[in-house]
Motif scaffolding. Structure first.
Motif: not given
Ligand code: CUA
Length: 331
Positions: A165, A200, A202-204, A211
């Motif tokens: 993340h 967030c 960062e693709f998670c 998120m």
């Molecule tokens: Cu956690 Cu995107």
């Protein structure tokens, strides 16, 4: 677990995408911490230099297009000394000066942003898809709403036991990735009270966009009051509806995933709900926290936040009302 795209889920999704109150526009150029101020200064320096270079190059292009016939001859048969000078100055000297200024400023800013020991320590665990917050020195646990005192350096310890993340609050500091098997740190000192939007970055996974979180910077006295209130166990439900809600909560699968200190609910895979009613939003800033939204969340979790790991449990409208009364009372 992926919800089908129905008109209902679309309507709920659109409602959920509407920006929530209690968080100003996140902009790197509107810094509210010492660290973000350093980043903004570097941003402006780079923007100004890039603008000057762009305007200079475009001016030369425009002048060359407007040149007269005799000037064009000069271009076709150039004076070797002048063109040599132009290449040395325009192609070598100016870029070296510009890049050196940017390079020195970048290294200085990076050094200023190095994490340092701080008086307030918060452990941030990135979950799918929400933020678990622990204040180890104060004995406080929370979710998605990071409270910090203004004027004091705060150190965040960023961890993940699932996927990568990235913790980003543009008005307080740059992005710091949260990487499984690694402990990253970030420090910042908020300079003014306010609620700052975080996301967030960062693709998670499927609910990455949902998120989000907020950082609430408070005057030290307000922060101390918040810590005091959040250290206490949950307020026991006394009213009839809320008391029924508490019974449903502790006797159903809710208690398997959520903790409410002061009751037998001690699950840890979902957010701690001991002071849920005092939070501004539900499901990592997907919905603002009020009775109607909480009822929607409990009744149609997958429509509100597709992919959320909270399973939908079969609840009657009456049971949802009772749970809502209980949870909203957990101030
Ligand atoms: Cu956690 Cu995107």
């Amino acid at each position: 677990m992926v919800a089908a795209l129905t008109p209902r889920s679309l309507a709920l999704g659109l409602a959920a995408a509407t920006p929530l109150a209690g968080g100003n526009t996140p902009s790197v150029t509107d810094p509210h911490s010492r660290e973000a101020h350093d980043i903004a200064t570097l941003w402006w320096l780079m923007a100004i230099l890039a603008t000057v270079v762009f305007v200079a190059v475009m001016t030369m292009v425009a002048l060359s297009l407007r040149s007269r016939a005799e000037d064009r001859r000069a271009v076709l048969e150039p004076d070797p000394r002048r063109s040599h000078q132009f290449i040395v100055i325009g192609g070598l000297l100016v870029p070296v000066v510009v890049l050196s200024v940017v390079g020195v400023a970048t290294v200085a800013t990076s050094n200023a942003l190095q994490p340092r020991p701080a008086s307030v320590r918060i452990v941030v665990d990135a979950e799918q898809w929400w933020w678990r917050l622990t204040y180890p020195d104060e004995g406080v646990v929370g979710a998605n709403e990071v409270h910090v005192p203004v004027g004091e350096r705060v150190e965040l310890t960023l961890r993940s036991d699932n996927v990568i993340h990235s913790f980003w609050v543009p008005q307080l500091n740059g992005k710091v990735d949260v990487v499984p098997g690694q402990t990253n740190r970030m420090t910042f000192t908020a300079t003014s009270a306010g609620t700052y939007w975080g996301q967030c970055a960062e693709f998670c996974g499927i609910a990455h966009a949902r998120m989000a979180f907020v950082v609430v910077a408070q005057e030290p006295a307000d922060y101390a009051r918040w810590i005091e209130a959040n250290r206490a166990p949950a307020v026991a439900a006394t009213a009839g509806t809320a008391a029924h809600g508490e019974q449903i909560f502790v006797n159903s699968s809710c208690a398997g995933c959520h903790t409410v200190i002061g009751t037998s609910a001690a699950g840890t895979s979902g957010p701690d709900l001991t002071h849920f009613g005092s939070r501004g939003t539900i499901a990592a800033r997907t919905l603002s926290n009020d009775r109607d939204n909480l009822a929607r969340w409990l009744g149609a979790t997958q429509d509100v936040k597709p992919g959320a790991l909270m399973p939908e449990i079969d609840l009657s409208t009456e049971e949802i009302d009772q749970l809502v009364a209980y949870l909203e009372g957990l101030k």
